[in-house]
Design a protein around this motif. Structure first.
Motif, PDB file in Angstrom:
ATOM      1  N   THR A 168       0.726  -1.160   0.010  1.00  0.00           N
ATOM      2  CA  THR A 168      -0.442   0.059  -0.206  1.00  0.00           C
ATOM      3  C   THR A 168       0.861   1.825  -0.304  1.00  0.00           C
ATOM      4  O   THR A 168       0.455   2.117  -1.053  1.00  0.00           O
ATOM      5  N   GLU A 169       2.061   1.550   0.809  1.00  0.00           N
ATOM      6  CA  GLU A 169       3.123   2.473   0.472  1.00  0.00           C
ATOM      7  C   GLU A 169       3.423   2.327  -0.616  1.00  0.00           C
ATOM      8  O   GLU A 169       3.739   3.488  -0.687  1.00  0.00           O
ATOM      9  N   VAL A 170       4.478   1.486  -0.676  1.00  0.00           N
ATOM     10  CA  VAL A 170       5.243   1.875  -2.547  1.00  0.00           C
ATOM     11  C   VAL A 170       3.762   2.430  -3.936  1.00  0.00           C
ATOM     12  O   VAL A 170       4.273   3.371  -4.277  1.00  0.00           O
ATOM     13  N   LYS A 171       2.830   1.636  -3.179  1.00  0.00           N
ATOM     14  CA  LYS A 171       1.646   2.333  -4.222  1.00  0.00           C
ATOM     15  C   LYS A 171       0.968   3.839  -4.072  1.00  0.00           C
ATOM     16  O   LYS A 171       1.254   5.449  -4.981  1.00  0.00           O
ATOM     17  N   ARG A 172       1.576   4.388  -2.939  1.00  0.00           N
ATOM     18  CA  ARG A 172       1.447   5.871  -2.246  1.00  0.00           C
ATOM     19  C   ARG A 172       2.350   6.895  -3.155  1.00  0.00           C
ATOM     20  O   ARG A 172       2.525   7.486  -3.263  1.00  0.00           O
ATOM     21  N   LYS A 177       6.311  10.778  -6.471  1.00  0.00           N
ATOM     22  CA  LYS A 177       8.055  10.360  -6.106  1.00  0.00           C
ATOM     23  C   LYS A 177       8.136  10.982  -7.522  1.00  0.00           C
ATOM     24  O   LYS A 177       7.519  11.144  -8.663  1.00  0.00           O
ATOM     25  N   TYR A 178       9.659  11.350  -7.170  1.00  0.00           N
ATOM     26  CA  TYR A 178      10.324  12.161  -9.264  1.00  0.00           C
ATOM     27  C   TYR A 178      10.761  11.169  -9.817  1.00  0.00           C
ATOM     28  O   TYR A 178      12.083  11.571  -9.731  1.00  0.00           O
ATOM     29  N   SER A 179      10.049  10.032 -10.391  1.00  0.00           N
ATOM     30  CA  SER A 179      10.771   9.117 -11.205  1.00  0.00           C
ATOM     31  C   SER A 179      12.105   8.536 -10.834  1.00  0.00           C
ATOM     32  O   SER A 179      12.931   8.138 -11.188  1.00  0.00           O
ATOM     33  N   VAL A 180      11.482   8.498  -8.845  1.00  0.00           N
ATOM     34  CA  VAL A 180      12.920   7.897  -8.193  1.00  0.00           C
ATOM     35  C   VAL A 180      12.222   6.411  -7.784  1.00  0.00           C
ATOM     36  O   VAL A 180      11.158   6.241  -7.468  1.00  0.00           O
ATOM     37  N   GLU A 181      13.443   5.839  -7.530  1.00  0.00           N
ATOM     38  CA  GLU A 181      12.891   4.259  -7.459  1.00  0.00           C
ATOM     39  C   GLU A 181      12.406   3.819  -6.205  1.00  0.00           C
ATOM     40  O   GLU A 181      12.499   5.033  -4.724  1.00  0.00           O
ATOM     41  N   VAL A 182      10.987   3.555  -6.121  1.00  0.00           N
ATOM     42  CA  VAL A 182      10.807   3.364  -4.032  1.00  0.00           C
ATOM     43  C   VAL A 182      10.711   1.142  -4.251  1.00  0.00           C
ATOM     44  O   VAL A 182      10.355   0.580  -4.163  1.00  0.00           O
ATOM     45  N   THR A 183      12.081   1.251  -3.487  1.00  0.00           N
ATOM     46  CA  THR A 183      12.770   0.087  -2.618  1.00  0.00           C
ATOM     47  C   THR A 183      11.543  -0.423  -1.668  1.00  0.00           C
ATOM     48  O   THR A 183      12.111   0.017  -0.409  1.00  0.00           O
ATOM     49  N   PRO A 184      10.784  -1.685  -1.180  1.00  0.00           N
ATOM     50  CA  PRO A 184      10.193  -2.128  -0.503  1.00  0.00           C
ATOM     51  C   PRO A 184      11.281  -3.224  -0.264  1.00  0.00           C
ATOM     52  O   PRO A 184      11.953  -3.836   0.118  1.00  0.00           O
ATOM     53  N   ILE A 185      11.617  -3.037   1.561  1.00  0.00           N
ATOM     54  CA  ILE A 185      12.519  -4.339   2.183  1.00  0.00           C
ATOM     55  C   ILE A 185      11.452  -4.937   3.154  1.00  0.00           C
ATOM     56  O   ILE A 185      10.622  -3.973   4.196  1.00  0.00           O
ATOM     57  N   MET A 186      11.724  -5.959   4.152  1.00  0.00           N
ATOM     58  CA  MET A 186      11.247  -6.747   4.632  1.00  0.00           C
ATOM     59  C   MET A 186      11.664  -7.407   5.452  1.00  0.00           C
ATOM     60  O   MET A 186      12.892  -7.720   5.176  1.00  0.00           O
ATOM     61  N   MET A 187      11.591  -6.315   6.666  1.00  0.00           N
ATOM     62  CA  MET A 187      12.962  -7.068   7.845  1.00  0.00           C
ATOM     63  C   MET A 187      12.794  -8.241   8.285  1.00  0.00           C
ATOM     64  O   MET A 187      11.112  -7.831   8.938  1.00  0.00           O
ATOM     65  N   GLY A 188      13.534  -9.067   9.069  1.00  0.00           N
ATOM     66  CA  GLY A 188      13.219 -10.170   9.794  1.00  0.00           C
ATOM     67  C   GLY A 188      14.055 -11.260   9.278  1.00  0.00           C
ATOM     68  O   GLY A 188      15.696 -11.305   8.491  1.00  0.00           O
ATOM     69  N   LEU A 222       7.207  14.499  -0.396  1.00  0.00           N
ATOM     70  CA  LEU A 222       6.707  13.363   0.651  1.00  0.00           C
ATOM     71  C   LEU A 222       6.427  14.420   1.988  1.00  0.00           C
ATOM     72  O   LEU A 222       5.156  13.786   2.271  1.00  0.00           O
ATOM     73  N   LYS A 223       5.794  14.916   2.434  1.00  0.00           N
ATOM     74  CA  LYS A 223       5.636  16.138   4.011  1.00  0.00           C
ATOM     75  C   LYS A 223       4.283  15.880   3.082  1.00  0.00           C
ATOM     76  O   LYS A 223       3.359  15.914   4.087  1.00  0.00           O
ATOM     77  N   ALA A 224       3.731  16.613   1.691  1.00  0.00           N
ATOM     78  CA  ALA A 224       2.209  16.046   1.655  1.00  0.00           C
ATOM     79  C   ALA A 224       1.713  14.820   2.286  1.00  0.00           C
ATOM     80  O   ALA A 224       0.173  14.712   2.417  1.00  0.00           O
ATOM     81  N   LEU A 225       2.451  14.351   1.803  1.00  0.00           N
ATOM     82  CA  LEU A 225       1.883  12.382   1.950  1.00  0.00           C
ATOM     83  C   LEU A 225       1.666  12.102   3.514  1.00  0.00           C
ATOM     84  O   LEU A 225       0.395  11.823   3.571  1.00  0.00           O
ATOM     85  N   ASP A 226       2.676  12.523   3.997  1.00  0.00           N
ATOM     86  CA  ASP A 226       2.677  12.105   5.569  1.00  0.00           C
ATOM     87  C   ASP A 226       1.192  13.369   5.857  1.00  0.00           C
ATOM     88  O   ASP A 226       0.955  13.108   7.005  1.00  0.00           O
ATOM     89  N   GLY A 227       1.387  14.345   5.498  1.00  0.00           N
ATOM     90  CA  GLY A 227       0.148  15.396   6.314  1.00  0.00           C
ATOM     91  C   GLY A 227      -1.604  14.995   5.625  1.00  0.00           C
ATOM     92  O   GLY A 227      -2.385  15.387   6.836  1.00  0.00           O
ATOM     93  N   ALA A 228      -1.071  14.252   4.836  1.00  0.00           N
ATOM     94  CA  ALA A 228      -2.897  13.661   3.965  1.00  0.00           C
ATOM     95  C   ALA A 228      -2.606  12.300   5.041  1.00  0.00           C
ATOM     96  O   ALA A 228      -4.023  11.713   4.988  1.00  0.00           O
ATOM     97  N   ARG A 229      -2.585  12.032   5.758  1.00  0.00           N
ATOM     98  CA  ARG A 229      -2.267  10.399   6.704  1.00  0.00           C
ATOM     99  C   ARG A 229      -3.209  10.271   7.964  1.00  0.00           C
ATOM    100  O   ARG A 229      -3.127  11.721   8.611  1.00  0.00           O
ATOM    101  N   PRO A 230      -4.029   9.292   8.089  1.00  0.00           N
ATOM    102  CA  PRO A 230      -5.069   9.448   8.942  1.00  0.00           C
ATOM    103  C   PRO A 230      -4.126   9.355  10.712  1.00  0.00           C
ATOM    104  O   PRO A 230      -3.175   9.021  10.808  1.00  0.00           O
TER     105      PRO A 230
END
Length: 252
Positions: A168-172, A177-188, A222-230
């Motif tokens: 969900t966060e990757v899609k958001r 983004k400015y054509s910047v890579e979004v890399t998801p990592i699962m820690m464990g 990204l501040k705009a995205l964070d500001g719109a979070r519930p």
């Protein structure tokens, strides 16, 4: 009149300097500590979780002093090598403390909600860290860092729920983004996951795709995205903010 004013300013400056000195002396923020206090606090915290620390530090010191001094027995004056041996021995002991402190820090916070922040804070100044940008009532958490590798999202918690949050966060993030890579990592510790102890190194090894100025541009967007979070639910477990311990263990 000017003389009186100068004296008053000097007294105010002296009082301010004394107040600042007292504040730093009683401060719990490692940024205000001198190197001696940093060393002492790091030693105390590490010793709680590492019973071998003293012997390892002592062993490193003795071995280095012995090796350097022995090498200088055939060169005059030999006592200079003894001095060098002590100096290098202290450096070796400090290295051992730094090494064991990092291990102890991971051991102390492993398994706690938010423990990924421990690894993220080892990334350095090139990365903008935003811990806990998303969390659910089950204490599954997503963190974010922005740096040379672009946007990196780190999930920790129950794999199924956390991967759903990550997706969900990757899609958001891809939406702004400015054509910047979004890399998801699962820690464990399972397959296809990154252990806490290797998290910072894994992120640092990601391909470098943006520079410092672009990092700031992406962060501002990204501040705009964070500001719109519930409003996020607050996890009930202990979050490893480590205001004092974190910096003391890793040094400045």
């Amino acid at each position: 009149m000017a003389s009186e004013r100068a004296k008053q300013l000097a007294a105010e400056q002296k009082a301010a300097a004394q107040a600042e000195k007292l504040r730093k002396k009683t401060s719990e923020d490692p940024k205000d500590w001198g190197r001696v206090r940093q060393f002492i606090e790091a030693f105390k915290l590490t010793k709680e979780f590492d019973k071998k620390l003293i012997w390892l530090m002592l062993g490193a010191f003795v071995i280095v002093v012995a090796v350097v001094t022995t090498a200088g027995l055939f060169i005059k004056p030999w006592w200079i090598y003894l001095i060098f041996g002590v100096m290098f021995g202290l450096l070796a002991a400090m290295y051992v403390l730094s090494w064991r402190a990092k291990i102890a820090m991971f051991a102390r916070y492993k398994g706690q909600p938010g423990s990924a922040e421990v690894g993220l804070n080892l990334l350095g100044k090139a990365w903008i860290k935003n811990p806990v940008i998303a969390v659910d009532r089950y204490q599954n958490i997503v963190h974010r860092v922005v740096g040379p590798a672009g946007i990196v999202l780190i999930g920790e918690g129950q794999p199924g729920r956390t991967r759903e949050m990550l997706n969900t966060e990757v899609k958001r993030h891809k939406a702004i983004k400015y054509s910047v890579e979004v890399t998801p990592i699962m820690m464990g510790d399972a397959d296809n996951q990154v252990p806490l102890t290797k998290l910072d190194k894994y992120i640092k090894k990601l391909p470098k795709i943006i520079k410092g100025s672009q990092v700031m541009e992406v962060t501002a967007r990204l501040k705009a995205l964070d500001g719109a979070r519930p409003m996020m639910p607050i996890p009930k477990g202990p979050m490893p903010t480590m205001k004092g311990a974190r910096s003391a263990l890793r040094g400045r």
